[in-house]
Scaffold this active site. Structure first.
Site, PDB file in Angstrom:
ATOM      1  N   GLY A  16       0.828  -1.193   0.000  1.00  0.00           N
ATOM      2  CA  GLY A  16       0.000   0.000   0.000  1.00  0.00           C
ATOM      3  C   GLY A  16       0.865   1.247   0.000  1.00  0.00           C
ATOM      4  O   GLY A  16       1.623   1.477   0.938  1.00  0.00           O
ATOM      5  N   LYS A  57       1.395   5.535  -9.145  1.00  0.00           N
ATOM      6  CA  LYS A  57       1.591   6.058  -7.790  1.00  0.00           C
ATOM      7  C   LYS A  57       2.817   5.444  -7.130  1.00  0.00           C
ATOM      8  O   LYS A  57       3.652   6.147  -6.546  1.00  0.00           O
ATOM      9  CB  LYS A  57       0.345   5.760  -6.943  1.00  0.00           C
ATOM     10  CG  LYS A  57       0.432   6.200  -5.470  1.00  0.00           C
ATOM     11  CD  LYS A  57       0.381   7.706  -5.329  1.00  0.00           C
ATOM     12  CE  LYS A  57      -0.007   8.144  -3.922  1.00  0.00           C
ATOM     13  NZ  LYS A  57       0.948   7.762  -2.879  1.00  0.00           N
ATOM     14  N   GLN A 101     -10.585   5.580   5.824  1.00  0.00           N
ATOM     15  CA  GLN A 101     -11.567   6.015   6.812  1.00  0.00           C
ATOM     16  C   GLN A 101     -12.015   7.444   6.515  1.00  0.00           C
ATOM     17  O   GLN A 101     -11.206   8.351   6.332  1.00  0.00           O
ATOM     18  CB  GLN A 101     -10.975   5.936   8.223  1.00  0.00           C
ATOM     19  CG  GLN A 101     -11.997   6.177   9.322  1.00  0.00           C
ATOM     20  CD  GLN A 101     -11.424   5.879  10.707  1.00  0.00           C
ATOM     21  OE1 GLN A 101     -10.240   5.640  10.865  1.00  0.00           O
ATOM     22  NE2 GLN A 101     -12.274   5.892  11.708  1.00  0.00           N
ATOM     23  N   ARG A 120     -14.108   2.793  12.895  1.00  0.00           N
ATOM     24  CA  ARG A 120     -13.177   1.818  12.323  1.00  0.00           C
ATOM     25  C   ARG A 120     -13.885   0.527  11.915  1.00  0.00           C
ATOM     26  O   ARG A 120     -13.518  -0.115  10.940  1.00  0.00           O
ATOM     27  CB  ARG A 120     -12.053   1.532  13.321  1.00  0.00           C
ATOM     28  CG  ARG A 120     -11.110   2.715  13.534  1.00  0.00           C
ATOM     29  CD  ARG A 120      -9.959   2.337  14.451  1.00  0.00           C
ATOM     30  NE  ARG A 120      -9.014   3.441  14.602  1.00  0.00           N
ATOM     31  CZ  ARG A 120      -9.007   4.289  15.615  1.00  0.00           C
ATOM     32  NH1 ARG A 120      -9.902   4.180  16.560  1.00  0.00           N
ATOM     33  NH2 ARG A 120      -8.111   5.258  15.671  1.00  0.00           N
ATOM     34  N   THR A 132      -3.730  -1.650   9.193  1.00  0.00           N
ATOM     35  CA  THR A 132      -4.906  -1.179   8.458  1.00  0.00           C
ATOM     36  C   THR A 132      -6.127  -1.413   9.334  1.00  0.00           C
ATOM     37  O   THR A 132      -6.207  -2.417  10.054  1.00  0.00           O
ATOM     38  CB  THR A 132      -5.031  -1.908   7.102  1.00  0.00           C
ATOM     39  OG1 THR A 132      -6.094  -1.347   6.354  1.00  0.00           O
ATOM     40  CG2 THR A 132      -5.247  -3.397   7.271  1.00  0.00           C
ATOM     41  N   PRO A 175     -10.246  -1.785  10.602  1.00  0.00           N
ATOM     42  CA  PRO A 175     -10.049  -1.916  12.051  1.00  0.00           C
ATOM     43  C   PRO A 175      -9.020  -3.015  12.351  1.00  0.00           C
ATOM     44  O   PRO A 175      -9.257  -4.187  12.053  1.00  0.00           O
ATOM     45  CB  PRO A 175     -11.432  -2.283  12.579  1.00  0.00           C
ATOM     46  CG  PRO A 175     -12.090  -2.976  11.425  1.00  0.00           C
ATOM     47  CD  PRO A 175     -11.552  -2.333  10.178  1.00  0.00           C
ATOM     48  N   VAL A 176      -7.895  -2.625  12.905  1.00  0.00           N
ATOM     49  CA  VAL A 176      -6.719  -3.494  12.919  1.00  0.00           C
ATOM     50  C   VAL A 176      -6.932  -4.798  13.677  1.00  0.00           C
ATOM     51  O   VAL A 176      -6.397  -5.839  13.278  1.00  0.00           O
ATOM     52  CB  VAL A 176      -5.486  -2.732  13.446  1.00  0.00           C
ATOM     53  CG1 VAL A 176      -5.609  -2.425  14.932  1.00  0.00           C
ATOM     54  CG2 VAL A 176      -4.204  -3.494  13.143  1.00  0.00           C
ATOM     55  N   ASP A 231      -1.648   4.595  19.995  1.00  0.00           N
ATOM     56  CA  ASP A 231      -2.512   5.122  21.051  1.00  0.00           C
ATOM     57  C   ASP A 231      -1.721   5.337  22.342  1.00  0.00           C
ATOM     58  O   ASP A 231      -1.933   6.319  23.064  1.00  0.00           O
ATOM     59  CB  ASP A 231      -3.670   4.166  21.319  1.00  0.00           C
ATOM     60  CG  ASP A 231      -4.379   3.744  20.052  1.00  0.00           C
ATOM     61  OD1 ASP A 231      -5.526   4.177  19.832  1.00  0.00           O
ATOM     62  OD2 ASP A 231      -3.784   2.966  19.282  1.00  0.00           O
ATOM     63  N   SER A 232      -0.812   4.399  22.624  1.00  0.00           N
ATOM     64  CA  SER A 232       0.006   4.519  23.832  1.00  0.00           C
ATOM     65  C   SER A 232       0.952   5.707  23.732  1.00  0.00           C
ATOM     66  O   SER A 232       1.216   6.403  24.725  1.00  0.00           O
ATOM     67  CB  SER A 232       0.795   3.226  24.066  1.00  0.00           C
ATOM     68  OG  SER A 232      -0.089   2.144  24.304  1.00  0.00           O
ATOM     69  N   ARG A 245       0.217   8.425  22.014  1.00  0.00           N
ATOM     70  CA  ARG A 245      -0.676   9.567  22.227  1.00  0.00           C
ATOM     71  C   ARG A 245      -0.917   9.790  23.717  1.00  0.00           C
ATOM     72  O   ARG A 245      -0.891  10.929  24.201  1.00  0.00           O
ATOM     73  CB  ARG A 245      -2.005   9.328  21.514  1.00  0.00           C
ATOM     74  CG  ARG A 245      -1.924   9.400  19.997  1.00  0.00           C
ATOM     75  CD  ARG A 245      -3.211   8.889  19.348  1.00  0.00           C
ATOM     76  NE  ARG A 245      -3.203   9.093  17.891  1.00  0.00           N
ATOM     77  CZ  ARG A 245      -3.944   8.420  17.035  1.00  0.00           C
ATOM     78  NH1 ARG A 245      -4.772   7.469  17.482  1.00  0.00           N
ATOM     79  NH2 ARG A 245      -3.879   8.673  15.734  1.00  0.00           N
ATOM     80  N   HIS A 248       5.663   6.333  31.253  1.00  0.00           N
ATOM     81  CA  HIS A 248       5.486   4.939  30.840  1.00  0.00           C
ATOM     82  C   HIS A 248       4.033   4.550  31.121  1.00  0.00           C
ATOM     83  O   HIS A 248       3.623   4.461  32.283  1.00  0.00           O
ATOM     84  CB  HIS A 248       6.454   4.022  31.593  1.00  0.00           C
ATOM     85  CG  HIS A 248       7.885   4.311  31.275  1.00  0.00           C
ATOM     86  ND1 HIS A 248       8.534   3.773  30.189  1.00  0.00           N
ATOM     87  CD2 HIS A 248       8.776   5.125  31.875  1.00  0.00           C
ATOM     88  CE1 HIS A 248       9.775   4.223  30.132  1.00  0.00           C
ATOM     89  NE2 HIS A 248       9.950   5.048  31.144  1.00  0.00           N
ATOM     90  N   HIS A 303      -7.970  -1.193  19.262  1.00  0.00           N
ATOM     91  CA  HIS A 303      -7.495   0.075  18.707  1.00  0.00           C
ATOM     92  C   HIS A 303      -8.727   0.781  18.189  1.00  0.00           C
ATOM     93  O   HIS A 303      -9.091   0.698  17.016  1.00  0.00           O
ATOM     94  CB  HIS A 303      -6.490  -0.174  17.578  1.00  0.00           C
ATOM     95  CG  HIS A 303      -6.093   1.073  16.833  1.00  0.00           C
ATOM     96  ND1 HIS A 303      -5.536   2.163  17.449  1.00  0.00           N
ATOM     97  CD2 HIS A 303      -6.200   1.402  15.522  1.00  0.00           C
ATOM     98  CE1 HIS A 303      -5.294   3.105  16.545  1.00  0.00           C
ATOM     99  NE2 HIS A 303      -5.706   2.663  15.372  1.00  0.00           N
TER     100      HIS A 303
END
Length: 329
Positions: free
Chosen positions: A24, A54, A97, A103, A134, A136-137, A163-164, A166, A183, A190
């Site tokens: 991809g 591409k 998305q 997701r 990719t 919804p993972v 996410d962690s 973030r 930590h 996800h």
């Protein structure tokens, strides 16, 4: 004949030629390839995309920067043969998305795509470790395991690594400390049902729940933790609403996972893998802190959880399993 020393073994591993295949060449795939190139993650980076114009353009653009990176070889094609001999195959291809779209709404089209491309990928790179990036993972990772027949160690998803990150960024801002001193993990799906593992989080070695503010920062009480969690969950929607896609941070997060595999780091990361009796949870791909090395995901770490966190993780598992059943898995 004497056995090779640890130093010799490490040098041999470090000098080994490595190949990364990125499936991809969209926003995430091309950004991931750029991040891997600039970080020197692999000696060969191969891009695969159905859009030949591409992928050719992305490869040419990357090649023009080779003077400024470590030694590397960048190739690309619309033919799956470009992935032959890959050590790691990262799958970023999937439905895009749209603003306001969850997701799980993406699942049907993306799973259909996996049915088309995975058999050919496994034929081309039968010994590779596969990382699904990719959405919804979690559901896509579970479907990919069933479609490919690969062992759970060698096919897993990027999960809540992003996410962690973030979460750590937001906590660092709220506490007035460097991100590297925080930590903390996001676990579960996800997506909207993900949970923050507050009971195992720490800042500079101090448990987060015992953290005393410094430099005039506000306490991280229950209300603030709820705000932080909402900000983390909502962040992808905000980015997509503003620019159409998330690509920079996820590209960096995926590159970090790739390096953990290629460099046999034995790094603990919250990737999405098939669980088997993890606090009673099984037959679902979810993110929990896991050991990642050259073999893939080799173990799941049972981090301490509060009753609320464990209930949240189980609810997240049930949410993902409901989507799995909707698509016949």
């Amino acid at each position: 004949m004497a056995a090779p020393s640890d130093v010799q073994t490490a040098q041999s591993s470090a000098s080994r030629t490595t190949k990364l295949a990125v499936v991809g060449a969209g926003a995430v795939g091309s950004t991931l390839a750029f991040a891997a190139l600039t970080r020197g993650s692999a000696r060969t980076i191969a891009l695969l995309d159905v859009n030949r114009a591409k992928v050719d353009a992305e490869v040419l653009d990357l090649q023009h920067g080779l003077m400024f990176t470590s030694q590397a070889h960048v190739i690309g094609s619309d033919d799956v043969a470009v992935c032959e001999g890959a050590d790691v195959v990262v799958v970023t291809a999937g439905a895009k998305q749209k603003p306001g779209q969850s997701r799980t709404d993406l699942a049907e089209a993306t799973i259909g795509l996996m049915r088309k491309i995975l058999p050919g990928l496994v034929d081309a790179a039968p010994d590779a470790t596969y990382v699904m990036v990719t959405n919804p993972v979690d559901v896509v990772t579970y479907a990919a395991l069933k479609i490919s027949g690969l062992p759970r160690e060698r096919l897993f998803g990027s999960g809540t690594v992003l996410d962690s990150s973030r979460l750590r960024v937001v906590l660092a801002e709220r506490c007035g400390v460097a991100v590297g001193n925080v930590h903390a993990y996001i676990a579960g799906e996800h997506g909207d049902s993900e949970i923050a593992l507050w009971s195992s989080a720490s800042i500079g070695g101090v448990p987060l729940l015992d953290w005393e503010p410094v430099g005039g920062a506000k306490p991280i009480d229950a209300a603030v933790r709820a705000e932080v969690h909402h900000e983390v969950v909502d962040s992808a929607y905000r980015i997509i609403a503003g620019k159409g896609a998330t690509n920079y941070a996820v590209g960096l997060a995926a590159t970090r996972i790739i390096e953990a595999v290629l460099q046999d780091e034995r790094r603990i990361m919250p990737v999405s893998s098939l669980l088997d009796d993890y606090y009673g949870i099984g037959d679902v791909c979810l993110s929990v802190p896991s050991l990642v090395d050259r073999r893939g995901v080799t173990d799941n770490v049972r981090v301490p959880m509060s009753d609320d966190e464990l209930a949240g993780l189980r609810a997240s598992a049930a949410s993902v399993q409901a989507v799995q059943r909707r698509f016949g898995f």
